[in-house]
Design an enzyme around this catalytic site. Sequence first.
Site, PDB file in Angstrom:
ATOM      1  N   HIS A  14      -2.916  -3.325  -6.006  1.00  0.00           N
ATOM      2  CA  HIS A  14      -3.296  -2.846  -4.671  1.00  0.00           C
ATOM      3  C   HIS A  14      -4.793  -3.036  -4.445  1.00  0.00           C
ATOM      4  CE1 HIS A  14      -3.662   0.682  -1.659  1.00  0.00           C
ATOM      5  NE2 HIS A  14      -3.402  -0.436  -1.027  1.00  0.00           N
TER       6      HIS A  14
ATOM      7  N   ASN B 271      -4.879   6.761  -1.450  1.00  0.00           N
ATOM      8  CA  ASN B 271      -4.257   7.214  -0.204  1.00  0.00           C
ATOM      9  C   ASN B 271      -3.655   8.606  -0.342  1.00  0.00           C
ATOM     10  OD1 ASN B 271      -4.871   5.227   1.602  1.00  0.00           O
ATOM     11  ND2 ASN B 271      -3.155   3.933   1.001  1.00  0.00           N
TER      12      ASN B 271
ATOM     13  N   GLU C 127      -5.995  -0.818  -7.535  1.00  0.00           N
ATOM     14  CA  GLU C 127      -5.075   0.108  -8.200  1.00  0.00           C
ATOM     15  C   GLU C 127      -3.963  -0.739  -8.827  1.00  0.00           C
ATOM     16  OE1 GLU C 127      -5.417   4.110  -5.405  1.00  0.00           O
ATOM     17  OE2 GLU C 127      -3.894   2.645  -4.909  1.00  0.00           O
TER      18      GLU C 127
ATOM     19  N   SER D  55       0.821  -1.211   0.000  1.00  0.00           N
ATOM     20  CA  SER D  55       0.000   0.000   0.000  1.00  0.00           C
ATOM     21  C   SER D  55       0.851   1.255   0.000  1.00  0.00           C
ATOM     22  CB  SER D  55      -0.948   0.002   1.197  1.00  0.00           C
ATOM     23  OG  SER D  55      -0.354  -0.558   2.325  1.00  0.00           O
TER      24      SER D  55
HETATM   25  P1  NAI Z   1      -1.012  -9.415   7.777  1.00  0.00           P
HETATM   26  O1  NAI Z   1      -0.064  -9.153   8.880  1.00  0.00           O
HETATM   27  O2  NAI Z   1      -2.439  -9.713   8.128  1.00  0.00           O
HETATM   28  O3  NAI Z   1      -0.476 -10.624   6.884  1.00  0.00           O
HETATM   29  C1  NAI Z   1       0.846 -10.739   6.440  1.00  0.00           C
HETATM   30  C2  NAI Z   1       1.188 -12.211   6.373  1.00  0.00           C
HETATM   31  O4  NAI Z   1       2.408 -12.350   5.678  1.00  0.00           O
HETATM   32  C3  NAI Z   1       1.359 -12.845   7.732  1.00  0.00           C
HETATM   33  O5  NAI Z   1       0.561 -14.003   7.809  1.00  0.00           O
HETATM   34  C4  NAI Z   1       2.851 -13.181   7.791  1.00  0.00           C
HETATM   35  O6  NAI Z   1       3.126 -14.369   8.515  1.00  0.00           O
HETATM   36  C5  NAI Z   1       3.189 -13.342   6.337  1.00  0.00           C
HETATM   37  N1  NAI Z   1       4.578 -13.097   6.000  1.00  0.00           N
HETATM   38  C6  NAI Z   1       5.400 -12.132   6.456  1.00  0.00           C
HETATM   39  N2  NAI Z   1       6.595 -12.210   5.841  1.00  0.00           N
HETATM   40  C7  NAI Z   1       6.533 -13.247   4.979  1.00  0.00           C
HETATM   41  C8  NAI Z   1       7.440 -13.812   4.038  1.00  0.00           C
HETATM   42  N3  NAI Z   1       8.663 -13.316   3.880  1.00  0.00           N
HETATM   43  N4  NAI Z   1       7.036 -14.875   3.313  1.00  0.00           N
HETATM   44  C9  NAI Z   1       5.791 -15.374   3.475  1.00  0.00           C
HETATM   45  N5  NAI Z   1       4.894 -14.882   4.333  1.00  0.00           N
HETATM   46  C10 NAI Z   1       5.252 -13.817   5.080  1.00  0.00           C
HETATM   47  O7  NAI Z   1      -0.909  -8.168   6.806  1.00  0.00           O
HETATM   48  P2  NAI Z   1      -2.001  -7.604   5.754  1.00  0.00           P
HETATM   49  O8  NAI Z   1      -2.838  -6.575   6.420  1.00  0.00           O
HETATM   50  O9  NAI Z   1      -2.647  -8.756   5.080  1.00  0.00           O
HETATM   51  O10 NAI Z   1      -1.050  -6.826   4.734  1.00  0.00           O
HETATM   52  C11 NAI Z   1      -0.291  -7.486   3.773  1.00  0.00           C
HETATM   53  C12 NAI Z   1       0.122  -6.516   2.700  1.00  0.00           C
HETATM   54  O11 NAI Z   1      -1.034  -5.911   2.129  1.00  0.00           O
HETATM   55  C13 NAI Z   1       1.017  -5.382   3.167  1.00  0.00           C
HETATM   56  O12 NAI Z   1       1.916  -5.076   2.139  1.00  0.00           O
HETATM   57  C14 NAI Z   1       0.022  -4.234   3.368  1.00  0.00           C
HETATM   58  O13 NAI Z   1       0.614  -2.971   3.272  1.00  0.00           O
HETATM   59  C15 NAI Z   1      -0.915  -4.495   2.203  1.00  0.00           C
HETATM   60  N6  NAI Z   1      -2.262  -3.928   2.363  1.00  0.00           N
HETATM   61  C16 NAI Z   1      -2.927  -4.000   3.556  1.00  0.00           C
HETATM   62  C17 NAI Z   1      -4.219  -3.472   3.675  1.00  0.00           C
HETATM   63  C18 NAI Z   1      -4.974  -3.568   4.959  1.00  0.00           C
HETATM   64  O14 NAI Z   1      -6.038  -2.918   5.096  1.00  0.00           O
HETATM   65  N7  NAI Z   1      -4.502  -4.336   5.927  1.00  0.00           N
HETATM   66  C19 NAI Z   1      -4.885  -2.799   2.532  1.00  0.00           C
HETATM   67  C20 NAI Z   1      -4.122  -2.837   1.302  1.00  0.00           C
HETATM   68  C21 NAI Z   1      -2.843  -3.364   1.237  1.00  0.00           C
END
Ligand code: NAI
Length: 524
Positions: A156, A206, A168, A135
């Site tokens: 995105h 954003n 996006e 993001s």
């Molecule tokens: P989250 O913390 O819920 O999930 C991330 C997952 O990735 C975790 O299960 C973690 O164990 C895993 N992980 C971390 N490093 C890893 C690796 N090297 N290899 C494999 N798995 C790995 O995070 P979330 O909220 O799902 O965010 C994920 C991405 O999406 C980020 O880049 C965030 O900026 C983006 N994003 C998040 C939004 C939101 O509202 N939470 C909205 C739009 C984008």
Amino acid sequence: MSTAASSLSPGDSTLHEAAIPVLVVGAGLMGLGIAQVAAQAGHEVLLLDSREGAAALGLARLGTTLQALAAKGRLSQAAAAATLARLHPIAGLAEAAGVGLVVEAIVEDLAAKRELLRQLEAVVGDDCLLASNTSSISITALAAGLKRPGRVVGMHFFNPVPLMALVEVVSGLQTDPAAAAAVQALAQAWGKQAVHAKSTPGFIVNRIARPYYAEALALLLEQAAAPKVIDACLRGAGFRLGPCELMDLIGHDTNLAVTTSVWEANYHDPRYRPSPLQREMVDGGLLGRKSGRGFYRYPAGAPALPAPHFDAPAHALELTVHGSCAVAEWLEQQTARVLQPLGRRPARLYAGGWTGLEVARARLVLSDGRSAQDLAQALGLADIAVFDRPLALPCAPATPIAYAVAPGAHPAWRAQAPAWLAALGLAPLPVADSPGLIVARTVAMLVNEAADAVLQGVCSSAGADAAVKLGLNWPAGPFEWLARWGTAELRAVIAALDAHYRGERYRISPWLQRQTLQPRPAPA
Ligand code: NAI
């Protein structure tokens, strides 16, 4: 898994038709949602997470969700079962050699994402596209140093992924346009509306949303209005949530982090500077809903505004509606309704250069950005009040509207100005005499930010409108507001803010400066 399916070139925008196998890395909040929509669209989906068991556990939870949707009739049992059958947890990248698309949704950390992409390059085929759900991280930076940086594209999604229609699609400096086009077509095939963006801080949504929070925080910092007043006015303008309640919902820590990252990425441009108020709230643990207290206390939330009573305005011998815009039309209809029982009609003047009501010698002026005090001084008149821009016309009954009266106004006009606003059917809310009051100032800055995004080639004006309506549920897009409002009028508000506050924050976008001013149609 067949590798033949992944032999499509990144430029093949029929990527989706082949239902190529997809790898989603990161089985968190976003990754699971992305895996679900891909599987529902017919793709075999592999899911990988570095936390042991996380992918399998996530898929088990997803299974429960899909069954619940089927039980509610939102999905057939067969579709739920078929979707689940297409989702496969895997234990390591080596199992993903045959995929045609990877979507990474791992932790928001440049080094971690770069390392993952580097490892992926060694495993997947040359034609496999590498998409990132980041993001805030630059797609250009993610692709740097890879053997084939052209295939790295931002994809995105918005949270919750299955429900939010916007994606996006972000191109970095080295992204192959064909790869971006393929990802865009794929997102559309997954039932999303894809809008293309250039990789710049905040991408589209954003970035354009920044002033929604920033203007509210600026007003709060100078004690111009209470959070509940700011929220009521912007809800009245058609936004689903006011900025203060929205910041409470997002969490002040998250919102401060995004604001800070956009500000830093723009080399500390004052326009994006976080507010000391945000910092104070984060430091104090007032994070919003999640901590039980932000601008409001939860679960109570925003308190209702008191409904003050205004007497009917005094019988006016002379009442003139000024202006030629849509607000003036609406004012004429409303004043005609008020005066009808007296057997009178308002007079109308089109060409005075301002919009509002003239009652005897007193003026109730639609905000042109200047404060009531500045207007009173410029006109040499004491009895001046300004009111905020009603954004959605015709106004719904009791639409909250901010107003301020010039400090030198006669006490009688102090009482009469809100009485007239109430008689027009609005719910007047007194605020400090700040330029552009609340709605005009906020919306002008949203449009200005969108104009700069278009100027810099981040997105098209249609893309900006679509992105904020789909990604933020705004009632209209910035360029739709601009068309309704008028470029000259909108520029005047920003110029007034600039004159009042000085500094770089309220500089008019060169895109807006370059717009040719359309003369208003002559009145019939
Ligand atoms: P989250 O913390 O819920 O999930 C991330 C997952 O990735 C975790 O299960 C973690 O164990 C895993 N992980 C971390 N490093 C890893 C690796 N090297 N290899 C494999 N798995 C790995 O995070 P979330 O909220 O799902 O965010 C994920 C991405 O999406 C980020 O880049 C965030 O900026 C983006 N994003 C998040 C939004 C939101 O509202 N939470 C909205 C739009 C984008």
